[in-house]
Design a protein around this motif. Structure first.
Motif, mmCIF file in Angstrom:
data_model
loop_
_atom_site.group_PDB
_atom_site.id
_atom_site.type_symbol
_atom_site.label_atom_id
_atom_site.label_comp_id
_atom_site.label_asym_id
_atom_site.label_seq_id
_atom_site.Cartn_x
_atom_site.Cartn_y
_atom_site.Cartn_z
ATOM 1 N N LYS A 162 -9.978 -4.378 2.150
ATOM 2 C CA LYS A 162 -9.472 -4.652 3.283
ATOM 3 C C LYS A 162 -7.983 -5.585 2.674
ATOM 4 N N PHE A 163 -8.133 -6.846 2.179
ATOM 5 C CA PHE A 163 -7.857 -7.606 1.829
ATOM 6 C C PHE A 163 -6.444 -7.515 0.695
ATOM 7 N N PHE A 164 -7.169 -6.920 -0.697
ATOM 8 C CA PHE A 164 -6.041 -6.102 -1.548
ATOM 9 C C PHE A 164 -5.107 -5.131 -1.025
ATOM 10 N N TYR A 165 -5.513 -4.038 -0.012
ATOM 11 C CA TYR A 165 -5.143 -3.204 0.399
ATOM 12 C C TYR A 165 -4.007 -3.569 0.773
ATOM 13 N N ILE A 166 -4.041 -4.695 2.515
ATOM 14 C CA ILE A 166 -3.004 -4.641 3.201
ATOM 15 C C ILE A 166 -1.904 -5.544 2.398
ATOM 16 N N ILE A 167 -2.614 -6.617 1.390
ATOM 17 C CA ILE A 167 -1.311 -7.649 0.526
ATOM 18 C C ILE A 167 -0.209 -6.508 -0.136
ATOM 19 N N LYS A 168 -1.024 -5.453 -0.443
ATOM 20 C CA LYS A 168 0.577 -5.364 -1.563
ATOM 21 C C LYS A 168 1.115 -3.853 -0.861
ATOM 22 N N LEU A 169 0.820 -4.201 0.721
ATOM 23 C CA LEU A 169 1.505 -3.306 2.144
ATOM 24 C C LEU A 169 2.874 -4.604 2.952
ATOM 25 N N THR A 170 1.992 -5.672 1.827
ATOM 26 C CA THR A 170 3.107 -6.744 2.733
ATOM 27 C C THR A 170 4.281 -6.662 2.149
ATOM 28 N N ASP A 171 4.861 -5.967 0.416
ATOM 29 C CA ASP A 171 5.709 -6.330 -0.399
ATOM 30 C C ASP A 171 5.777 -7.479 -0.799
ATOM 31 N N PRO A 172 4.753 -7.691 -1.944
ATOM 32 C CA PRO A 172 4.737 -9.235 -2.544
ATOM 33 C C PRO A 172 5.775 -9.692 -2.886
#
Length: 469
Positions: A215-225
């Motif tokens: 879940k961490f890797f999925y959502i961190i990409k959605l945040t626009d790193p």
């Protein structure tokens, strides 16, 4: 008094008049149409101070300016010197966010809607709140509410007959997201649909707690790193060296300046330096928290010689046996960051009396140090006296947190300390501490706060005001 007369007031009277104006919520809300646009910031701050939620809502709903930066609005200004940015008042912040939603839905002409950027990142979360309602809205709750409002707004726009101008509204909302298992799905939905939503969440700081790695890797990409300036991965995110390697090699963080990693991220069994996995970071880190991360000698050597070292303004190395593992490398790191370092935390680092002289030597170049925390280290009163004599010479130092020496405790003390005896003991400790400080720090004005934790006297907070200032 007409609302328009506010614009004619001198700066000396504006503060009192603004508070008087917003104190009558019904009158203020009816009169906003006659208020000069440049007075909205002052009225917002006055409403925030008085916790006038309805007025805050209407001010935001009718905001006439291009930007809304809550940190600047609540911070110290020439018209209003008190800084309110530490007041995360639930009534005020909820009114602010619902007002932002209704700004989008307001049926006024789209040509009147100038707002393009909302910055919610300036709030300072503190333990003690001074607002009257005593109800706070912390970072997690702000994340929850904003994401819910974005989702609700999309549903409403799809179902209601809104004018065309409503769909043309586009506002970037800068926020520090705090994501856990409880709000994960809500945040994900808000991020997935942000292109369709008039309120477009822009995550500039991300804190992850109690999430699976998937879940961490999925959502961190959605945040626009590419927008992230601060990344905190904390409790119950089981990040290990291989995952850190994957993170920094698969995702680009061009603006990242602050990094916090969970405990035990690194281990001593590996033969390569785990911190080297952060080499894809092109921007030097200004804040690094690797407390309890099991850094080995190679890690510390890499950090001391990396380009990050010369830019670190805040550093937390708590939970590492610095004197035993890498004393010389640590002092090399300190020397490299000394010109910019403002906050240093060395809690539970096994710093003993025999190490104080070396610590003083290492800290001597850190003339910009403002905060030093070293609780959990076994020091005696004599060692603290020696250390305080030096600390009072640091020109910028304001806050110190240090352990209570064993020889300062009353004779015969037992744990846990009951409430009846706690206040008496705290008073005795403060008197003893003040005698030490008065004897060895004569050029400083100071205040102390002895902190009891779970029936024990854990540490002391010291606030210094340098005499020469």
């Amino acid at each position: 008094m007409s609302a328009v007369t506010l614009s004619l007031m001198s700066s000396a009277n504006l503060l009192r008049v603004a508070e008087a104006f917003v104190s009558n919520a019904e009158f203020a809300r009816k009169s906003l149409g006659a208020v000069a646009h440049d007075l909205f910031p002052l009225l917002f701050k006055a409403s925030y101070l008085l916790e006038q939620g309805e007025v805050i809502h209407d001010l935001v709903e009718n905001w006439p300016l291009f930007d809304f930066n809550i940190g600047k609005l609540l911070g110290a200004t020439l018209d209003y010197e008190e800084d309110l940015s530490h007041r995360t008042c639930s009534v005020c912040l909820e009114s602010c966010l619902t007002g932002l939603r209704d700004y989008v839905l307001n049926q006024s002409s789209p040509f009147m809607k100038k707002l393009k950027v909302v910055d919610l990142t300036g709030m300072k979360d503190v333990e003690v709140q001074y607002c009257k309602c005593k109800k706070t809205m912390g970072r997690w709750a702000r994340t929850q509410l904003l994401c819910k409002l974005c989702s609700d707004l999309l549903v409403y726009l799809q179902q209601a007959q809104c004018n065309r101008g409503t769909f043309e509204v586009s506002i970037s909302v800068l926020i520090d997201l705090f994501v856990t298992e409880r709000n994960f799905e809500l945040v994900v939905q808000a991020l997935l649909k942000k292109c369709s939503c008039p309120l477009k969440i822009c995550c500039v700081a991300f804190r992850s707690d109690n999430l699976t790695l998937q879940k961490f890797f999925y959502i961190i990409k959605l945040t626009d790193p590419s927008l992230l300036r601060k990344l905190e991965i904390v409790h119950n995110v089981h990040l290990e060296m291989e995952h850190l390697d994957m993170l920094f090699n698969s995702i680009h963080f061009p603006l990242l300046m602050s990094l916090t990693l969970p405990a035990r991220t690194f281990n001593y069994l590996v033969n390569v330096c785990p911190l080297k996995n952060s080499h894809p970071l092109k921007t030097p880190l200004k804040m690094l928290d690797v407390s309890n991360c099991s850094l080995n000698h190679a890690d510390m050597a890499f950090l001391a010689n990396s380009f990050h070292a010369n830019h670190l303004e805040a550093l937390d190395l708590s939970g590492h046996d610095i004197p035993e593992l890498y004393p010389s490398t640590f002092f090399k790191l300190l020397s490299h960051c000394s010109s910019v370092l403002m906050s240093l935390t060395l809690e539970d680092c096994n710093i003993q009396d025999t190490h104080v002289n070396m610590l003083i030597l290492g800290l001597s170049p850190c003339q910009k140090l403002q905060e030093f925390k070293f609780i959990g280290n076994p020091l005696s009163s004599q060692a603290l006296r020696h250390l305080f004599t030096f600390l009072c010479e640091l020109p910028m130092l304001k806050n110190v947190e240090f352990p209570v020496p064993r020889d300062c405790y009353p004779i015969g003390i037992t744990y846990p300390i009951d409430d009846a005896n706690m206040q008496k003991i705290l008073f005795q400790l403060e008197v003893h501490l003040c005698k030490i400080l008065l004897a060895f720090c004569q050029d400083c004005v100071f205040s102390t706060d002895v902190q009891p934790v779970s029936g024990k006297i854990a540490f002391i907070c010291l606030t210094l005001v340098q005499g020469k200032y």
